[in-house]
Scaffold this motif. Structure first.
Motif, PDB file in Angstrom:
ATOM      1  N   ALA A   1       0.822  -1.205   0.000  1.00  0.00           N
ATOM      2  CA  ALA A   1       0.000   0.000   0.000  1.00  0.00           C
ATOM      3  C   ALA A   1       0.862   1.263   0.000  1.00  0.00           C
ATOM      4  O   ALA A   1       0.573   2.215  -0.728  1.00  0.00           O
ATOM      5  CB  ALA A   1      -0.940  -0.001   1.208  1.00  0.00           C
ATOM      6  N   LEU A   2       1.910   1.271   0.799  1.00  0.00           N
ATOM      7  CA  LEU A   2       2.768   2.460   0.878  1.00  0.00           C
ATOM      8  C   LEU A   2       3.521   2.697  -0.429  1.00  0.00           C
ATOM      9  O   LEU A   2       3.615   3.843  -0.888  1.00  0.00           O
ATOM     10  CB  LEU A   2       3.740   2.331   2.051  1.00  0.00           C
ATOM     11  N   VAL A   3       4.052   1.645  -1.035  1.00  0.00           N
ATOM     12  CA  VAL A   3       4.766   1.801  -2.309  1.00  0.00           C
ATOM     13  C   VAL A   3       3.805   2.277  -3.391  1.00  0.00           C
ATOM     14  O   VAL A   3       4.106   3.210  -4.148  1.00  0.00           O
ATOM     15  CB  VAL A   3       5.463   0.481  -2.714  1.00  0.00           C
ATOM     16  N   TRP A   4       2.644   1.643  -3.474  1.00  0.00           N
ATOM     17  CA  TRP A   4       1.659   2.025  -4.481  1.00  0.00           C
ATOM     18  C   TRP A   4       1.227   3.475  -4.303  1.00  0.00           C
ATOM     19  O   TRP A   4       1.114   4.231  -5.264  1.00  0.00           O
ATOM     20  CB  TRP A   4       0.446   1.100  -4.427  1.00  0.00           C
ATOM     21  N   ASN A   5       1.028   3.894  -3.064  1.00  0.00           N
ATOM     22  CA  ASN A   5       0.591   5.262  -2.809  1.00  0.00           C
ATOM     23  C   ASN A   5       1.700   6.277  -3.034  1.00  0.00           C
ATOM     24  O   ASN A   5       1.427   7.414  -3.396  1.00  0.00           O
ATOM     25  CB  ASN A   5      -0.021   5.386  -1.422  1.00  0.00           C
ATOM     26  N   ALA A   6       2.948   5.897  -2.832  1.00  0.00           N
ATOM     27  CA  ALA A   6       4.066   6.802  -3.151  1.00  0.00           C
ATOM     28  C   ALA A   6       4.101   7.073  -4.648  1.00  0.00           C
ATOM     29  O   ALA A   6       4.296   8.216  -5.091  1.00  0.00           O
ATOM     30  CB  ALA A   6       5.385   6.210  -2.678  1.00  0.00           C
ATOM     31  N   ILE A   7       3.885   6.026  -5.442  1.00  0.00           N
ATOM     32  CA  ILE A   7       3.818   6.190  -6.900  1.00  0.00           C
ATOM     33  C   ILE A   7       2.640   7.092  -7.259  1.00  0.00           C
ATOM     34  O   ILE A   7       2.767   8.028  -8.055  1.00  0.00           O
ATOM     35  CB  ILE A   7       3.703   4.823  -7.602  1.00  0.00           C
TER      36      ILE A   7
ATOM     37  N   GLY B   1      -6.767   7.270  -0.668  1.00  0.00           N
ATOM     38  CA  GLY B   1      -6.415   6.054  -1.394  1.00  0.00           C
ATOM     39  C   GLY B   1      -5.724   5.025  -0.519  1.00  0.00           C
ATOM     40  O   GLY B   1      -6.023   3.829  -0.604  1.00  0.00           O
ATOM     41  N   LEU B   2      -4.807   5.450   0.336  1.00  0.00           N
ATOM     42  CA  LEU B   2      -4.098   4.522   1.221  1.00  0.00           C
ATOM     43  C   LEU B   2      -5.070   3.841   2.171  1.00  0.00           C
ATOM     44  O   LEU B   2      -5.042   2.623   2.336  1.00  0.00           O
ATOM     45  CB  LEU B   2      -3.016   5.262   2.009  1.00  0.00           C
ATOM     46  N   SER B   3      -5.951   4.613   2.757  1.00  0.00           N
ATOM     47  CA  SER B   3      -6.920   4.056   3.709  1.00  0.00           C
ATOM     48  C   SER B   3      -7.838   3.042   3.041  1.00  0.00           C
ATOM     49  O   SER B   3      -8.040   1.937   3.557  1.00  0.00           O
ATOM     50  CB  SER B   3      -7.774   5.172   4.311  1.00  0.00           C
ATOM     51  N   THR B   4      -8.389   3.393   1.908  1.00  0.00           N
ATOM     52  CA  THR B   4      -9.307   2.478   1.239  1.00  0.00           C
ATOM     53  C   THR B   4      -8.593   1.252   0.678  1.00  0.00           C
ATOM     54  O   THR B   4      -9.130   0.149   0.716  1.00  0.00           O
ATOM     55  CB  THR B   4     -10.105   3.184   0.124  1.00  0.00           C
ATOM     56  N   TYR B   5      -7.353   1.409   0.217  1.00  0.00           N
ATOM     57  CA  TYR B   5      -6.596   0.278  -0.317  1.00  0.00           C
ATOM     58  C   TYR B   5      -6.305  -0.754   0.766  1.00  0.00           C
ATOM     59  O   TYR B   5      -6.454  -1.958   0.548  1.00  0.00           O
ATOM     60  CB  TYR B   5      -5.296   0.761  -0.952  1.00  0.00           C
ATOM     61  N   VAL B   6      -5.902  -0.302   1.942  1.00  0.00           N
ATOM     62  CA  VAL B   6      -5.596  -1.229   3.031  1.00  0.00           C
ATOM     63  C   VAL B   6      -6.845  -2.012   3.430  1.00  0.00           C
ATOM     64  O   VAL B   6      -6.810  -3.237   3.579  1.00  0.00           O
ATOM     65  CB  VAL B   6      -4.994  -0.487   4.243  1.00  0.00           C
ATOM     66  N   VAL B   7      -7.962  -1.330   3.586  1.00  0.00           N
ATOM     67  CA  VAL B   7      -9.211  -2.005   3.933  1.00  0.00           C
ATOM     68  C   VAL B   7      -9.592  -2.995   2.838  1.00  0.00           C
ATOM     69  O   VAL B   7      -9.933  -4.163   3.116  1.00  0.00           O
ATOM     70  CB  VAL B   7     -10.348  -0.987   4.176  1.00  0.00           C
ATOM     71  N   TYR B   8      -9.516  -2.586   1.598  1.00  0.00           N
ATOM     72  CA  TYR B   8      -9.844  -3.439   0.451  1.00  0.00           C
ATOM     73  C   TYR B   8      -8.976  -4.700   0.430  1.00  0.00           C
ATOM     74  O   TYR B   8      -9.472  -5.818   0.279  1.00  0.00           O
ATOM     75  CB  TYR B   8      -9.642  -2.618  -0.829  1.00  0.00           C
TER      76      TYR B   8
END
Length: 68
Positions: free
Chosen positions: A11-17, A47-54
């Motif tokens: 999630a962190l790598v994807w959100n950094a991009i 995006g980070l919050s929703t991605y982690v939950v997803y």
């Protein structure tokens, strides 16, 4: 099943991009570095919050997995 640590790193790598791309798009669309950065930060937080939950929800769904 993925570990929580793996989910968070992904999630962190994807959100950094995404942060870099959204900053660039915000700058191009508004011509303002500060507005572009604000847009990118808000988008990244959401995006980070929703991605982690997803990801955690899907980690608990067995459908479509192969066990072999």
């Amino acid at each position: 099943m993925e570990s929580r640590q793996r989910t968070m790193v992904k999630a962190l790598v994807w959100n950094a991009i995404g942060l870099m791309m959204m900053s660039l798009v915000g700058l191009i669309m508004t011509g303002s570095t500060s507005v572009g950065a604000a847009m990118a930060l808000i988008n990244t937080a959401i995006g980070l919050s929703t991605y982690v939950v997803y990801e955690r929800i899907w980690a608990n769904i067995r459908w479509g997995r192969s066990h072999g």
